[in-house]
Motif scaffolding. Structure first.
Motif, mmCIF file in Angstrom:
data_model
loop_
_atom_site.group_PDB
_atom_site.id
_atom_site.type_symbol
_atom_site.label_atom_id
_atom_site.label_comp_id
_atom_site.label_asym_id
_atom_site.label_seq_id
_atom_site.Cartn_x
_atom_site.Cartn_y
_atom_site.Cartn_z
ATOM 1 N N GLU A 73 0.797 -1.218 0.000
ATOM 2 C CA GLU A 73 0.000 0.000 0.000
ATOM 3 C C GLU A 73 0.840 1.283 0.000
ATOM 4 O O GLU A 73 2.059 1.239 0.019
ATOM 5 N N ASN A 74 0.137 2.419 0.004
ATOM 6 C CA ASN A 74 0.751 3.743 -0.138
ATOM 7 C C ASN A 74 1.959 3.953 0.763
ATOM 8 O O ASN A 74 1.874 3.741 1.972
ATOM 9 N N GLU A 75 3.036 4.374 0.152
ATOM 10 C CA GLU A 75 4.248 4.793 0.861
ATOM 11 C C GLU A 75 4.751 3.730 1.844
ATOM 12 O O GLU A 75 5.405 4.054 2.831
ATOM 13 N N ALA A 76 4.458 2.453 1.579
ATOM 14 C CA ALA A 76 4.871 1.379 2.484
ATOM 15 C C ALA A 76 6.385 1.387 2.715
ATOM 16 O O ALA A 76 6.854 1.147 3.824
ATOM 17 N N PHE A 77 7.137 1.676 1.657
ATOM 18 C CA PHE A 77 8.600 1.677 1.758
ATOM 19 C C PHE A 77 9.186 3.036 1.367
ATOM 20 O O PHE A 77 10.303 3.115 0.894
ATOM 21 N N ILE A 78 8.430 4.105 1.582
ATOM 22 C CA ILE A 78 8.892 5.427 1.166
ATOM 23 C C ILE A 78 10.196 5.805 1.878
ATOM 24 O O ILE A 78 10.380 5.536 3.060
ATOM 25 N N ASN A 79 11.115 6.351 1.108
ATOM 26 C CA ASN A 79 12.403 6.835 1.607
ATOM 27 C C ASN A 79 13.280 5.740 2.230
ATOM 28 O O ASN A 79 14.054 6.016 3.139
ATOM 29 N N CYS A 80 13.144 4.530 1.726
ATOM 30 C CA CYS A 80 14.085 3.466 2.119
ATOM 31 C C CYS A 80 15.266 3.576 1.160
ATOM 32 O O CYS A 80 15.331 2.898 0.132
ATOM 33 N N LEU A 81 16.171 4.486 1.487
ATOM 34 C CA LEU A 81 17.223 4.897 0.567
ATOM 35 C C LEU A 81 18.172 3.779 0.165
ATOM 36 O O LEU A 81 18.751 3.812 -0.914
ATOM 37 N N SER A 82 18.372 2.785 1.020
ATOM 38 C CA SER A 82 19.333 1.714 0.739
ATOM 39 C C SER A 82 18.704 0.496 0.079
ATOM 40 O O SER A 82 19.405 -0.453 -0.268
ATOM 41 N N ASP A 97 3.111 4.991 -5.225
ATOM 42 C CA ASP A 97 4.124 5.642 -4.389
ATOM 43 C C ASP A 97 4.683 4.704 -3.301
ATOM 44 O O ASP A 97 5.328 5.150 -2.369
ATOM 45 N N ALA A 98 4.446 3.401 -3.442
ATOM 46 C CA ALA A 98 4.876 2.443 -2.416
ATOM 47 C C ALA A 98 6.391 2.480 -2.193
ATOM 48 O O ALA A 98 6.868 2.324 -1.071
ATOM 49 N N PHE A 99 7.135 2.689 -3.264
ATOM 50 C CA PHE A 99 8.598 2.688 -3.169
ATOM 51 C C PHE A 99 9.189 4.069 -3.500
ATOM 52 O O PHE A 99 10.325 4.179 -3.930
ATOM 53 N N LYS A 100 8.407 5.109 -3.281
ATOM 54 C CA LYS A 100 8.858 6.478 -3.582
ATOM 55 C C LYS A 100 10.115 6.816 -2.762
ATOM 56 O O LYS A 100 10.198 6.522 -1.590
ATOM 57 N N GLY A 101 11.093 7.389 -3.438
ATOM 58 C CA GLY A 101 12.321 7.781 -2.749
ATOM 59 C C GLY A 101 13.302 6.649 -2.550
ATOM 60 O O GLY A 101 14.348 6.833 -1.938
ATOM 61 N N CYS A 102 12.991 5.463 -3.086
ATOM 62 C CA CYS A 102 13.932 4.325 -2.998
ATOM 63 C C CYS A 102 14.880 4.435 -4.200
ATOM 64 O O CYS A 102 14.656 3.826 -5.232
ATOM 65 N N ILE A 103 15.915 5.219 -4.045
ATOM 66 C CA ILE A 103 16.752 5.606 -5.169
ATOM 67 C C ILE A 103 17.638 4.478 -5.708
ATOM 68 O O ILE A 103 18.171 4.581 -6.790
ATOM 69 N N ASN A 104 17.783 3.390 -4.969
ATOM 70 C CA ASN A 104 18.634 2.291 -5.426
ATOM 71 C C ASN A 104 17.880 1.108 -6.006
ATOM 72 O O ASN A 104 18.474 0.103 -6.362
ATOM 73 N N LEU A 105 16.561 1.232 -6.114
ATOM 74 C CA LEU A 105 15.767 0.136 -6.682
ATOM 75 C C LEU A 105 15.777 0.187 -8.197
ATOM 76 O O LEU A 105 15.686 1.227 -8.783
#
Length: 105
Positions: A73-82, A97-105
């Motif tokens: 669901e929404n933003e579940a993993f937001i900002n998990c940078l690593s 947006d579940a993985f929003k901000g996950c820059i390494n995915l």
């Protein structure tokens, strides 16, 4: 019964297993803002990862999802940078947006 536990690897490489009476749904915000979680493995039976469940877990690198998973669901993993690995399969409904901000995915 270790099959019904969430397995969490912490930054200092210790392991933690969490028993949940109802583990079909990982509840909203349950692990948010935890800086010590590096890896999570969900047991079979988990169907839903609720909003913001792992929000801002900046050290989280890998998540192992069960075949029973139906929805992230929404933003579940937001900002998990690593976060580098999140293979949830084909039949899972994933919020945009579940993985929003996950820059390494």
């Amino acid at each position: 019964m270790s099959g019904s536990r969430i397995k969490v690897t912490l930054y200092n490489r210790t392991f933690k297993e969490i028993d949940m009476s109802d583990f079909t749904r990982i509840t909203e915000g349950i692990f948010s803002n935890r800086d010590d979680i590096v890896e999570v493995a969900f047991p079979e039976g988990v169907e839903v990862i609720a909003p913001n469940a792992f929000e801002n877990c900046r050290r989280l690198e890998k998540v192992e999802f069960p075949k029973s998973l139906k929805s992230i669901e929404n933003e579940a993993f937001i900002n998990c940078l690593s976060l580098k690995e999140a293979d949830y399969g084909k039949n899972v409904t994933v919020a945009p947006d579940a993985f929003k901000g996950c820059i390494n995915l």
